[in-house]
Structures are given as structure tokens and as C-alpha cells.
Design a protein around this motif. Structure first.
Motif, PDB file in Angstrom:
ATOM      1  N   ASP A 680     -40.101 -19.124 -30.840  1.00  0.00           N
ATOM      2  CA  ASP A 680     -39.796 -20.122 -31.864  1.00  0.00           C
ATOM      3  C   ASP A 680     -40.307 -19.704 -33.232  1.00  0.00           C
ATOM      4  N   PHE A 681     -41.442 -19.018 -33.237  1.00  0.00           N
ATOM      5  CA  PHE A 681     -42.051 -18.649 -34.510  1.00  0.00           C
ATOM      6  C   PHE A 681     -41.089 -17.809 -35.350  1.00  0.00           C
ATOM      7  N   ILE A 682     -40.408 -16.873 -34.697  1.00  0.00           N
ATOM      8  CA  ILE A 682     -39.466 -16.015 -35.423  1.00  0.00           C
ATOM      9  C   ILE A 682     -38.120 -16.709 -35.595  1.00  0.00           C
ATOM     10  N   GLY A 683     -37.621 -17.352 -34.520  1.00  0.00           N
ATOM     11  CA  GLY A 683     -36.294 -17.969 -34.572  1.00  0.00           C
ATOM     12  C   GLY A 683     -36.178 -19.039 -35.634  1.00  0.00           C
ATOM     13  N   GLY A 684     -37.195 -19.907 -35.758  1.00  0.00           N
ATOM     14  CA  GLY A 684     -37.137 -20.956 -36.770  1.00  0.00           C
ATOM     15  C   GLY A 684     -37.121 -20.394 -38.177  1.00  0.00           C
ATOM     16  N   ILE A 685     -37.898 -19.341 -38.415  1.00  0.00           N
ATOM     17  CA  ILE A 685     -37.914 -18.727 -39.744  1.00  0.00           C
ATOM     18  C   ILE A 685     -36.563 -18.100 -40.058  1.00  0.00           C
ATOM     19  N   ILE A 686     -35.947 -17.443 -39.094  1.00  0.00           N
ATOM     20  CA  ILE A 686     -34.639 -16.819 -39.320  1.00  0.00           C
ATOM     21  C   ILE A 686     -33.594 -17.874 -39.703  1.00  0.00           C
ATOM     22  N   TYR A 687     -33.563 -18.966 -38.975  1.00  0.00           N
ATOM     23  CA  TYR A 687     -32.587 -20.011 -39.281  1.00  0.00           C
ATOM     24  C   TYR A 687     -32.833 -20.610 -40.667  1.00  0.00           C
ATOM     25  N   PHE A 688     -34.092 -20.792 -41.031  1.00  0.00           N
ATOM     26  CA  PHE A 688     -34.387 -21.361 -42.344  1.00  0.00           C
ATOM     27  C   PHE A 688     -33.952 -20.421 -43.462  1.00  0.00           C
ATOM     28  N   VAL A 689     -34.165 -19.124 -43.278  1.00  0.00           N
ATOM     29  CA  VAL A 689     -33.732 -18.158 -44.288  1.00  0.00           C
ATOM     30  C   VAL A 689     -32.210 -18.168 -44.413  1.00  0.00           C
ATOM     31  N   LEU A 690     -31.497 -18.340 -43.305  1.00  0.00           N
ATOM     32  CA  LEU A 690     -30.033 -18.333 -43.347  1.00  0.00           C
ATOM     33  C   LEU A 690     -29.466 -19.470 -44.190  1.00  0.00           C
ATOM     34  N   VAL A 691     -30.156 -20.604 -44.240  1.00  0.00           N
ATOM     35  CA  VAL A 691     -29.628 -21.760 -44.983  1.00  0.00           C
ATOM     36  C   VAL A 691     -30.538 -22.140 -46.140  1.00  0.00           C
ATOM     37  N   PHE A 692     -31.437 -21.256 -46.530  1.00  0.00           N
ATOM     38  CA  PHE A 692     -32.377 -21.582 -47.605  1.00  0.00           C
ATOM     39  C   PHE A 692     -31.650 -21.982 -48.883  1.00  0.00           C
ATOM     40  N   SER A 693     -30.625 -21.265 -49.223  1.00  0.00           N
ATOM     41  CA  SER A 693     -29.912 -21.532 -50.475  1.00  0.00           C
ATOM     42  C   SER A 693     -29.060 -22.788 -50.422  1.00  0.00           C
ATOM     43  N   MET A 694     -28.921 -23.413 -49.266  1.00  0.00           N
ATOM     44  CA  MET A 694     -28.057 -24.581 -49.129  1.00  0.00           C
ATOM     45  C   MET A 694     -28.797 -25.892 -49.379  1.00  0.00           C
ATOM     46  N   PHE A 695     -30.109 -25.858 -49.482  1.00  0.00           N
ATOM     47  CA  PHE A 695     -30.873 -27.084 -49.735  1.00  0.00           C
ATOM     48  C   PHE A 695     -31.023 -27.298 -51.236  1.00  0.00           C
ATOM     49  N   PRO A 696     -30.883 -28.557 -51.706  1.00  0.00           N
ATOM     50  CA  PRO A 696     -30.396 -29.736 -50.965  1.00  0.00           C
ATOM     51  C   PRO A 696     -28.884 -29.893 -51.092  1.00  0.00           C
ATOM     52  N   GLN A 697     -28.294 -30.672 -50.214  1.00  0.00           N
ATOM     53  CA  GLN A 697     -26.873 -31.027 -50.253  1.00  0.00           C
ATOM     54  C   GLN A 697     -26.759 -32.437 -50.843  1.00  0.00           C
ATOM     55  N   CYS A 698     -26.391 -32.516 -52.103  1.00  0.00           N
ATOM     56  CA  CYS A 698     -26.415 -33.813 -52.797  1.00  0.00           C
ATOM     57  C   CYS A 698     -25.134 -34.622 -52.595  1.00  0.00           C
ATOM     58  N   GLY A 699     -24.012 -33.994 -52.543  1.00  0.00           N
ATOM     59  CA  GLY A 699     -22.747 -34.726 -52.445  1.00  0.00           C
ATOM     60  C   GLY A 699     -22.282 -34.888 -51.012  1.00  0.00           C
ATOM     61  N   LEU A 700     -22.840 -35.840 -50.284  1.00  0.00           N
ATOM     62  CA  LEU A 700     -22.487 -36.066 -48.882  1.00  0.00           C
ATOM     63  C   LEU A 700     -21.811 -37.411 -48.653  1.00  0.00           C
ATOM     64  N   ASN A 701     -21.493 -38.120 -49.735  1.00  0.00           N
ATOM     65  CA  ASN A 701     -20.876 -39.440 -49.560  1.00  0.00           C
ATOM     66  C   ASN A 701     -19.511 -39.347 -48.904  1.00  0.00           C
ATOM     67  N   HIS A 702     -18.800 -38.242 -49.103  1.00  0.00           N
ATOM     68  CA  HIS A 702     -17.464 -38.121 -48.517  1.00  0.00           C
ATOM     69  C   HIS A 702     -17.525 -38.092 -46.994  1.00  0.00           C
ATOM     70  N   ILE A 703     -18.647 -37.627 -46.438  1.00  0.00           N
ATOM     71  CA  ILE A 703     -18.799 -37.645 -44.978  1.00  0.00           C
ATOM     72  C   ILE A 703     -19.141 -39.039 -44.492  1.00  0.00           C
ATOM     73  N   LEU A 704     -20.016 -39.729 -45.209  1.00  0.00           N
ATOM     74  CA  LEU A 704     -20.482 -41.032 -44.768  1.00  0.00           C
ATOM     75  C   LEU A 704     -19.469 -42.135 -45.001  1.00  0.00           C
ATOM     76  N   GLN A 705     -18.586 -41.960 -45.980  1.00  0.00           N
ATOM     77  CA  GLN A 705     -17.650 -43.033 -46.330  1.00  0.00           C
ATOM     78  C   GLN A 705     -16.331 -42.964 -45.580  1.00  0.00           C
ATOM     79  N   ASP A 706     -16.139 -41.967 -44.743  1.00  0.00           N
ATOM     80  CA  ASP A 706     -14.891 -41.892 -43.981  1.00  0.00           C
ATOM     81  C   ASP A 706     -14.815 -43.052 -42.995  1.00  0.00           C
ATOM     82  N   ASP A 707     -13.590 -43.527 -42.738  1.00  0.00           N
ATOM     83  CA  ASP A 707     -13.411 -44.720 -41.910  1.00  0.00           C
ATOM     84  C   ASP A 707     -13.334 -44.414 -40.426  1.00  0.00           C
ATOM     85  N   THR A 708     -12.863 -43.256 -40.047  1.00  0.00           N
ATOM     86  CA  THR A 708     -12.651 -42.935 -38.633  1.00  0.00           C
ATOM     87  C   THR A 708     -13.621 -41.850 -38.180  1.00  0.00           C
ATOM     88  N   PHE A 709     -13.805 -41.805 -36.857  1.00  0.00           N
ATOM     89  CA  PHE A 709     -14.694 -40.786 -36.305  1.00  0.00           C
ATOM     90  C   PHE A 709     -14.120 -39.390 -36.518  1.00  0.00           C
TER      91      PHE A 709
END
Length: 1010
Positions: A680-709
Motif C-alpha cells: 500500500d505504501f507504494i501503490g497509494g503514492i503511485i495513484y496520487f501522483v497519477l491524478v495529482f494535477s487533477m485536484f481540485p475538480q471545481c465544476g461538478l454540478n453537471h454530474i450532480l444535476q442530472d435527472d436520471t441514473f
């Protein structure tokens, strides 16, 4: 003398041995972990839980009493207590921290009326105060020891983790009491009633019914417990000196005006715990006497003997991200390959140091040749897990093994000779691994003679006990060849512990070099070859064995060749050709006299026998048995091997069977993380590095406001794809991480495949990890966004919990004397500041949400460098926990697909499982006709728990008696009798090799033994 005897008699009369610690050196410190306090907390929790009926439970929820949280925290605390290693304890504390910090923000708890803020803030305040108080105490106590005011035993420094653990226990106890009893001041009119409560009136017959009635009314009983047993010590007026140094209780739970004169029950409970800890510590360390001890000296020794267990090491964690041994192994391997291979070879030095006239004396041993009935054993690849290594060593040391074959009992005596086929200790050769992983299990199985000294260097081998000659010695002997792991340090450890030491447990080791030749009875020979890291013998070895064949091996003699690596299987698997010198020796010198080739390295059992044909047969049987203690290797990967030196072979036995081997590989999906949690020590760090540049995701209302599953799913997957495109086009850190991971994945694919196929496998592997990391990142961001929109996070800044606590602290914990203000003044403001920032550090979700909101409103540039570090650190703390199960699942699935579908990663896919079961060794018997009977004995399941063998303990032992003469030579037996290897051992393969071709394979089974 008379006075000492008299004092001893007084001590015995007063039963004072129940409290002695230092005076009886066998005692450990019994209160290092506050076990009595832990038991008290458990009993208190169980009592309070049992006293809550439905009515009081609902009342608690309505009054925002934080009940559930304390039970969860208590459960996690006792999991923490049961851990063994320091890393385990820290990890348990970390998980408890982030879970509790997240749970108290959840809307489900707030909708139930459960508010955990008071318990959390109270716990953190008491915890920090306790740590500071005990640290000051220990510093003062060590200072007193330094100037000589207390005894020498006080100089033993306490472990920081022990102090933290004690503080956690007493903080939980105070919080549990507050959750159920509050901080109410219990005013009493008659102080004498407090001294003589009638709580033990149930012992009186006339009041027994009254007590039973009270017991049935559990809620009333609980109130009386709070008011009588755990009541405040009294009012401040009773203790004038303490009136300015205590916290007071609230009057009527806050419903009455004014403040109470009664001391807070929480404060008095805390002071009681602190006082008990200090008193017990001072008495133990300064005088050598403990306040309490549950057992007498004799009882303690008796229990200690029953609880004796061997200190075996666990299987090597090959996927550990925190193991220094594995990093050292990689370093040693790189040095060995780049420096020693082709430049320096210990075999060359051995040949140079051998005198020409005495060369065969150092390498050829013929003292077995005149024996009539000869038994010998072969095993390889021991020195991994202590349980598995000892299970095999216990069977090897047994004077006789009785087992069934075809409904008849066979008795197989212990071998006069033990051959070990290399890889003596994992993961790297060192003094520690050789001692703990090789010598300890064998010494427990068969003890060395009394004259043996581990630190002694043998310079005149063979050093036979009692000055006897080697031919006259009737005890078991051992000869060893090195494996690739033994060569990682250039064979230095092997030479020190094998060639310059006399005993491996109770087995005498006469050998002086890393390769040897043994002349056995009935014209059988054993050639032990050292392949080093080349996979082949060197010129000096070839010269010795070729000359030996021409000078001493007769035309109708039979030869067994032992190597570490089974190059007939590995060459077929890798489509390679190695061991050319060995092939030359076998084909051109032995010319059909090699009846058997044995090897280890692959940790399973397989036997191939030649298919009879008109052509010459250079090797009659090929046997692999690397089940001496290391992790299991698959057999189904090698099921299609069928040819060597132009001769066809067929598989006669495989253990485990091909079907079982394929089924075991499924454990990579189900058990990879359980077996390799340190990954876990290595795996968690690898995953965090892969998405480091993606934080934060500010515009997520389009996902939450959809009417259907389905609309939610489409928007979610679309956002994941956009994140992947963003990494390729705009990211730096994540793109570099993905490229490095792709290079590592390509290199990880075995070179058995072509470059194109390796690239395809590597890209698919990395794509799975990258997709999983992006999905986890988006789920975490959606969760934070939902909490922010529902006003559960980011409501009032970084110090929300502290501000709330300060607003209610004066109400529930009145301080009319101004104690807090004085402490703040004396500590220059550190008192509230430490608690303030501790609460902020604890409330990671709030810190993460506030920083995220600031970034989304003002951009990342609005944060200082320290603020950005705090934000990404808070994100990492949660993302690491979410990602570790997923990275293990993806990687385990990759290994399963490769091993079962593509037959790749046979080493990596099974080393991850760390399977200690399926252990075996091979026992040989040269009978009176000169035929070689071969029995392979196996144990399906290796015991995990051992206990002292009463037969071994009860057997009479003479000081000069050799251990091999004992009926019960092994010290430990399985804690569960029916799982003991002696009871579960079975024959998985049996065949006979005739000394002449016409008798060869006389009792071959019809098909593979499964």
C-alpha cells in the motif's frame, strides 16, 4: 546469612512474591501497556451499554449524546492494542483518525441527532494535556535518576509509543464517562454517606431482593454508578490548596444559574488515572516493586513455560514498500551482476587456494562408500518462513517417519546424509537471515552438540565430536551447494556459515568448498555443482569433475548430479540455452551414467522420466524439489515441457497438481492486499501522483444535476475521459508519473514475449491503473462537493471544531478561578494554540474543503506555498486510503490473468501469495541390490502455531549425549496435534532407479501422482 534467610522466610510468609519484579529478574515490567486500565475501560463500556434500554437510547439521541462514536473508537483502539509491529500500530491509529474525522461530518449522524463534536474535542484536549503532562513527568524522573536520587533501574527510558497508548486509554475512559454521566456536580448533604455507600448490600440476605430490583432497573443502576462510584471527590472548599488548580463541574447540567463548587468528575477521573500511572511507574522504576501482579513467581514460571513459542520469522514480504532487506537485496543483486559476474568469482579463489596435492581431499568425500544400508535426503530453498522451514526440518530430524502407501505402513529412517540444494536464506544472504531463517529452525529440530559455539570459526574441518574420525561418526551429516540468493554478496556469507562452521543444527557439515563430490555405497556418486549467477559451472569445476569421472567413476557406476537451477525447465520456459559446461560433462563424459538430475530454485515438486527409445539417454530422470520452506511456485506453467538433449520426457509427478496450481493463482485477486499490505505504501503514492494535477475538480454540478441514473453515469464517465485528455495535454506531474509507470510496466513484463506484445501488455496494465485512479479521484471530489453544498464542510474556516469547543467549554467545564487564563499566560499562549492546531490537524475533511473552496473561487495562485502543501497533504491522506485496496485489486488481477492465461510472471504471481503450505523433501534409499528407492514426502498444510513438545521436554538429556540419539529430537510440535507434520506427512511420489538399465523404473506408477 541468617538475616537474609529470615527475610526470605518473611517474604514467603507474606506472599510478597506476588508483587516482586526487579528482585526476581525473570519478570517483565507488567504495566508497560496499562492493561489494567484497558480492562477497566472495557468493563465500563460494557456496563454502560448494557444499562441503556430503548428509552434511554432514544433520549441520548435526542439530547445529542455522542454514544456510538465512543464505541467505534474503543473498538479501533483495541484493534490497535493487538497489533505487533510499530508500523501496524501507526497504521491503525491513522485509519482510526481519518475515519472518525470523516464520520462526524456525515449527514446520517446529524439527522439522527448525534453530535460527535463534544467527544472529539474533549478527547483531543485530554489527550494532548496527558501527553504533555506525562512527558514533563518523565523528564523530571530521568533528571532525578541522572543525579542519583532513584535507583539504576529507573534509567530505562519509556517508549514514546507506550506513553501515547496510555494517554489514549485514559482519554477514552474520560470521554466514555462524560458520554454517559456528563460533568454534573453531585452535591451531597452528608459526606459520611459517600464513605460508606450501601453498594455491597447485596451480600446481605435481607437486602438481596432490593439489589436484584436495582439490577433489573439498569438505568437507575447506571445513574447510581455515576453518582456513587465515579462521583466527584468533593467540593473545592474541602481541598483549599487545590481550589485554584482544578476544573469544576457544571451545576444541574447547565440549567441552573451560577457555577458549582464541586470538582469536575472528569477532572478527578483524569487525575486518578494520571496518579495511578505515575505512582506505579515510580514504584517500579525506583524500588523494583510493582503495585500489583496477578501471579506468584511459581505460577508465573508455570504459565510462561506453557506459553513458550518459537520466535519464527514470517514469510518474506516480497512486495513490501517498507522493507529495507528488499532494497538491500536489489542493491546486492545489481552489484553482483555488474561487478562480480565476469570479474570476480569465489569459485576461482577456492580453486586457487586448494593445494594441488590435497585438491580431492577438499572436494571428494568417500567416507560413506562402505556403508551397507544407506539413506539420504534432499531439500532445497529453505530459509524463508520459520514455520515452513521448521516443519521440513522437524521431519528431516525425526528418527523414523511412518506413513501409509497403498494401505500399508512404511517406516523410513532418518537419512545419514542431508543434501541442500541452495537458496539457504531469503531475501539476501546476511548474518541475520542465515541465523534466523536457516540455523534457528534447524537447531530447534535437531540441537547441535554441547561443544558447539556459533561464533567459532572452523579452520580444521571436519571437526568430529570427541576426536573421532569422519568414517566413525554415525550421526547425520549435511552437504550444501549455494543458490543464486547465496551469491548476491559474492558468496561471503555462505563461506562463513557453511564452509567455516561445523554444524547446521545437529547435522555435521564436513565440506570445505561450495562444490563437492560424494562417493556413496553400491557405486553411487553425488556431484554437487555450484552454478553461481552464471547458470553454469566454471572451468575449474569442470576440470575437477571431468578428471574425477575419468579416474574413479567406473563404466557401470551411477551418478546423481545436484544443481541449484533446473535449467531443463527454465531453458524451455525462457527459450534459452544455459549450462553448456554441464551438458558437455553429462553428454561427453558421463555418457548415460547420470541416472538422476536434481535441483531446487523452483519451489514445487516435479519429476520427469525419459520416454524409452532407441537413442542414447544422457539423463534418466529429472527431479525438481524446491519445497524446503520458501513460498510456493506454480506447476501448471511447466506442464508442456517434454524434451532435453534430444530425448523425450514425460511428467510422472507434480506437487501441487496442475489443477491445484491453477486454482491457487486465483488468490492474487482475493488475497493480494491481505498478503502484501505493505505494498500500500507504494501503490497509494503511485495513484496520487497519477491524478495529482487533477485536484481540485471545481465544476461538478453537471454530474450532480442530472435527472436520471444513466445520465449521471454518462456525465461521470465523460468527466473521467476529459481528465485523461487533460493529463495528456496540460498536466506535468501526472503525465510524468504516467510515463514512468508505463516504462516500469513494460520492463516488468517478462522478456519471454516480443517487444510488441510486451508494449501491449504494459499499456493495458497502466491504462487500468490510470482509469482506477481517475475514478477514485472523481468520487472523492464529488463527495467533498456534496458535503460543501449541504453545509457539512467549509462553513466557518479551518478552525471550526476549535471555535465550537471554545463556545461550549465554559458552559460545561466552568473555570471560576481562571486556571485556563493562568496556563495560557505561563505557556506564552501555547496552551490554547496547541489544542487549536491539533483540532485543525485532526479535522482533515474541513481543512481540505476550505482549501478547495478557496482554490475554486480565487484560483490556486491565491494559496501560499504552505497552504498548497496543506491542501495536497489533506487530499493525500484520504485518497491514499481509498486507492490502496483498488491498486492491490488491479495489480492482483493483472498477475492472475498473466499466470493463468499467458503463463507469465510465475515468480511474481506466486511470491505475492507467500504460501507456506505444500512443503516437501525427497528421501533416498540405496538398498542391498544397489537400486535407488526414491520417496518424496510432503505436507499439504504447515502449522502456524507451535508449542513445547512434552515428549522432548520430558525425555532425559545427558550433557554429552548427541541429539540425534534421542527419540524426540525436536523441541516444538504443532499446537493442534492433528496438524503436526509428523501426523500429516504423506508420500506424493515413489519410484525406483535401478543401478542397471534393465531394472530402471521397476516400480513406476502409471501416471502422474497428483
Amino acid at each position: 546469612m541468617s538475616s537474609s534467610k529470615q527475610s526470605a522466610g518473611i517474604l514467603d510468609t507474606l506472599k510478597m512474591e506476588r508483587v516482586r519484579t526487579i528482585l526476581t529478574h525473570t519478570y517483565p515490567y507488567p504495566h508497560e501497556h496499562s492493561r489494567h486500565a484497558i480492562i477497566a475501560v472495557v468493563v465500563g463500556c460494557l456496563f454502560f451499554i448494557s444499562s441503556d434500554n430503548i428509552h434511554t437510547l432514544v433520549e441520548k439521541l435526542d439530547n445529542n449524546i455522542k454514544w456510538w462514536s465512543m464505541q467505534d473508537f474503543q473498538t479501533e483502539l483495541f484493534k490497535f492494542q493487538s497489533m505487533v509491529s510499530f508500523f501496524d500500530k501507526c497504521f491503525a491509529m491513522y485509519i482510526a483518525w481519518i475515519l472518525v474525522a470523516a464520520v462526524y461530518h456525515l449527514p446520517s449522524f446529524q439527522s439522527m441527532g448525534v453530535d460527535m463534536r463534544m467527544n472529539l474535542s474533549l478527547f483531543l484536549t485530554i489527550y494532548l494535556s496527558s501527553i504533555l503532562f506525562l512527558l514533563v513527568f518523565h523528564i523530571i524522573f530521568l533528571g532525578l535518576w541522572y543525579i542519583g536520587l532513584v535507583s539504576r533501574v529507573a534509567g530505562k527510558r519509556p517508549e514514546i509509543l507506550t506513553i501515547l497508548q496510555n494517554c489514549a486509554v485514559l482519554s477514552v475512559a474520560c470521554c466514555v464517562f462524560y458520554s454517559h454521566c456528563g460533568n454534573r456536580a453531585m452535591l451531597r448533604q452528608r459526606p459520611l454517606d459517600r464513605r460508606n455507600p450501601n453498594w455491597f448490600s447485596f451480600w446481605k440476605k435481607e437486602e438481596r431482593n432490593t439489589w436484584l430490583a436495582k439490577f433489573l432497573r439498569m438505568n437507575e443502576l447506571k445513574d447510581q454508578v455515576c453518582s456513587s462510584w465515579f462521583a466527584p471527590v468533593g467540593s473545592a472548599s474541602d481541598y483549599p490548596l487545590l481550589s485554584k488548580w482544578v476544573i469544576y463541574g457544571e451545576a444541574c447540567n447547565g440549567s441552573c444559574p451560577g457555577s458549582s463548587d464541586e470538582i469536575s468528575p472528569i477532572y478527578s477521573l483524569w487525575a486518578t488515572f494520571i496518579g495511578l500511572y505515575i505512582a506505579n511507574y515510580v514504584v517500579e522504576r525506583s524500588t523494583g516493586w510493582a503495585l500489583t501482579h496477578p501471579l506468584s513467581v511459581k505460577e508465573y514460571e508455570k504459565v510462561k513455560k506453557k506459553q513458550m513459542k518459537p520466535d519464527f520469522l514470517d514469510m518474506v514480504p516480497w512486495y513490501s514498500g517498507t522493507s529495507a532487506d528488499l532494497f538491500k537485496t536489489v542493491f546486492d543483486l545489481l552489484v553482483s551482476v555488474t561487478v562480480f559476474v565476469g570479474r570476480f568469482d569465489m569459485r576461482m579463489m577456492q580453486a586457487a587456494m586448494s593445494r594441488v596435492s590435497d585438491e580431492q581431499g577438499d572436494l571428494l568425500y568417500d567416507h560413506f562408500s562402505e556403508k551397507d544400508d544407506f539413506w539420504f535426503d534432499f531439500m532445497a530453498d529453505t530459509g524463508d518462513g520459520g514455520n515452513s522451514s521448521y516443519a521440513v526440518a522437524r521431519l528431516l530430524a525425526k528418527p523414523f517417519i511412518r506413513t501409509l502407501k497403498d494401505d500399508s505402513e512404511l517406516t523410513l529412517p532418518r537419512g545419514n546424509l542431508l543434501l541442500i540444494g541452495g537458496d539457504l536464506a531469503y531475501p539476501n544472504p546476511s548474518a541475520f537471515t542465515y541465523e534466523r531463517r536457516l540455523f534457528v529452525p534447524f537447531e530447534y529440530a535437531l540441537q547441535p552438540p554441547p561443544c558447539y559455539k556459533a561464533e567459532q570459526i572452523a579452520v580444521n574441518k571436519p571437526e568430529v565430536p570427541f576426536g573421532a574420525q569422519l568414517k566413525q561418526y554415525n550421526g547425520p551429516q549435511c552437504f550444501v551447494i549455494p543458490g543464486n540468493h547465496d551469491w548476491f554478496d559474492g558468496l561471503q556469507t555462505f563461506m562463513r556459515y557453511i564452509c567455516h562452521r561445523n554444524w547446521l543444527g545437529g547435522w555435521l557439515m564436513p565440506q570445505k568448498k561450495s562444490y563437492f563430490a560424494l562417493q556413496l555405497p553400491k557405486r553411487w556418486w553425488v556431484f554437487g555443482l555450484d552454478l553461481a549467477l552464471h547458470g553454469d559451472i566454471d572451468a575449474y569445476q569442470f576440470k575437477f569433475f571431468s578428471e574425477l569421472i575419468m579416474e574413479k567413476v567406473q563404466e557401470d557406476d551411477s551418478v546423481i548430479i545436484v544443481t541449484h537451477e533446473p535449467n531443463w525447465l527454465t531453458d524451455w520456459y525462457w527459450n534459452d540455452v544455459t549450462g553448456k559446461n554441464i551438458s558437455h560433462l553429462i553428454c561427453d563424459y558421463l555418457r548415460g551414467r547420470c541416472k538422476l538430475r536434481m535441483a531446487g530454485d523452483l519451489h514445487h515438486y516435479m519429476r520427469h522420466s525419459h520416454v524409452k527409445s532407441d537413442g542414447p539417454v544422457h539423463v534418466h530422470h529429472l527431479l525438481v524439489n524446491g519445497c524446503g520452506g520458501a513460498f510456493l511456485h506454480p506447476t501448471h506453467v511447466f506442464s508442456k515441457f517434454n524434451k532435453l538433449h534430444g530425448v523425450s520426457y514425460e511428467c510422472k509427478a507434480a506437487y501441487p497438481s496442475f489443477e491445484d496450481s491453477s486454482r491457487i493463482a486465483l488468490g492474487n485477486i482475493l488475497k493480494f492486499r491481505k498478503k502484501n499490505w505493505q505494498f500500500d505504501f507504494i501503490g497509494g503514492i503511485i495513484y496520487f501522483v497519477l491524478v495529482f494535477s487533477m485536484f481540485p475538480q471545481c465544476g461538478l454540478n453537471h454530474i450532480l444535476q442530472d435527472d436520471t441514473f444513466s445520465g449521471h453515469i454518462r456525465s461521470f464517465l465523460g468527466t473521467v475521459w476529459n481528465g485523461f485528455i487533460y493529463i495528456l495535454q496540460h498536466s506535468y506531474v501526472s503525465l510524468v508519473g504516467a510515463i514512468l509507470l508505463l516504462i516500469a510496466a513494460y520492463s516488468f513484463v517478462p522478456p519471454k514475449l516480443s517487444r510488441k506484445k510486451r508494449a501491449i501488455v504494459g499499456v493495458l496494465h497502466v491504462s487500468a491503473h490510470l482509469a482506477a485512479a481517475l475514478i477514485l479521484m472523481l468520487l472523492l471530489e464529488i463527495g467533498i462537493e456534496i458535503c460543501i453544498q449541504h453545509k457539512l464542510l467549509a462553513t466557518s474556516g479551518y478552525h471550526t471544531l476549535y471555535q465550537w469547543y471554545r463556545s461550549v467549554e465554559s458552559e460545561h467545564f466552568p473555570d471560576p478561578t481562571g486556571l485556563r487564563a493562568r496556563i495560557e499566560q505561563w505557556t506564552f499562549g501555547l496552551y490554547p494554540a496547541c489544542i487549536k492546531y491539533l483540532m485543525s490537524a485532526f479535522d482533515v475533511p474541513e481543512v481540505m474543503a476550505v482549501s478547495r473552496s478557496n482554490i475554486c473561487k480565487n484560483g490556486l495562485e491565491s494559496l501560499s506555498r504552505g497552504g498548497a502543501v496543506i491542501y495536497y497533504a489533506s487530499v493525500f491522506l484520504y485518497f491514499w486510503v481509498f486507492s490502496t485496496p483498488v491498486v492491490s485489486l488491479v495489480f492482483g488481477s493483472y498477475l492472475y490473468i498473466c499466470i493463468n492465461w499467458l503463463h507469465l510472471h510465475f515468480d511474481e504471481a506466486f511470491s505475492s501469495l507467500r504460501i507456506a503450505n505444500y512443503k516437501a523433501f525427497t528421501r533416498f534409499h540405496i538398498n542391498s541390490d544397489g537400486d535407488l528407492e526414491v520417496f518424496t514426502l510432503a505436507v499439504d498444510k504447515v502449522p502456524k502455531e507451535w508449542k513445547l513438545d512434552p515428549d522432548w521436554d520430558g525425555e532425559a538429556k545427558h550433557p554429552r549425549e548427541m541429539s540425534y540419539l534421542r527419540k524426540f529430537p525436536s523441541k516444538w510440535r504443532s499446537a493442534t496435534p492433528h496438524q503436526d507434520p509428523v501426523q500429516t506427512v504423506k508420500i506424493v511420489d515413489h519410484f525406483v532407479i535401478g543401478r542397471t538399465d534393465k531394472n530402471d523404473c521397476a516400480t513406476e506408477p502409471n501416471g502422474p501422482v497428483q
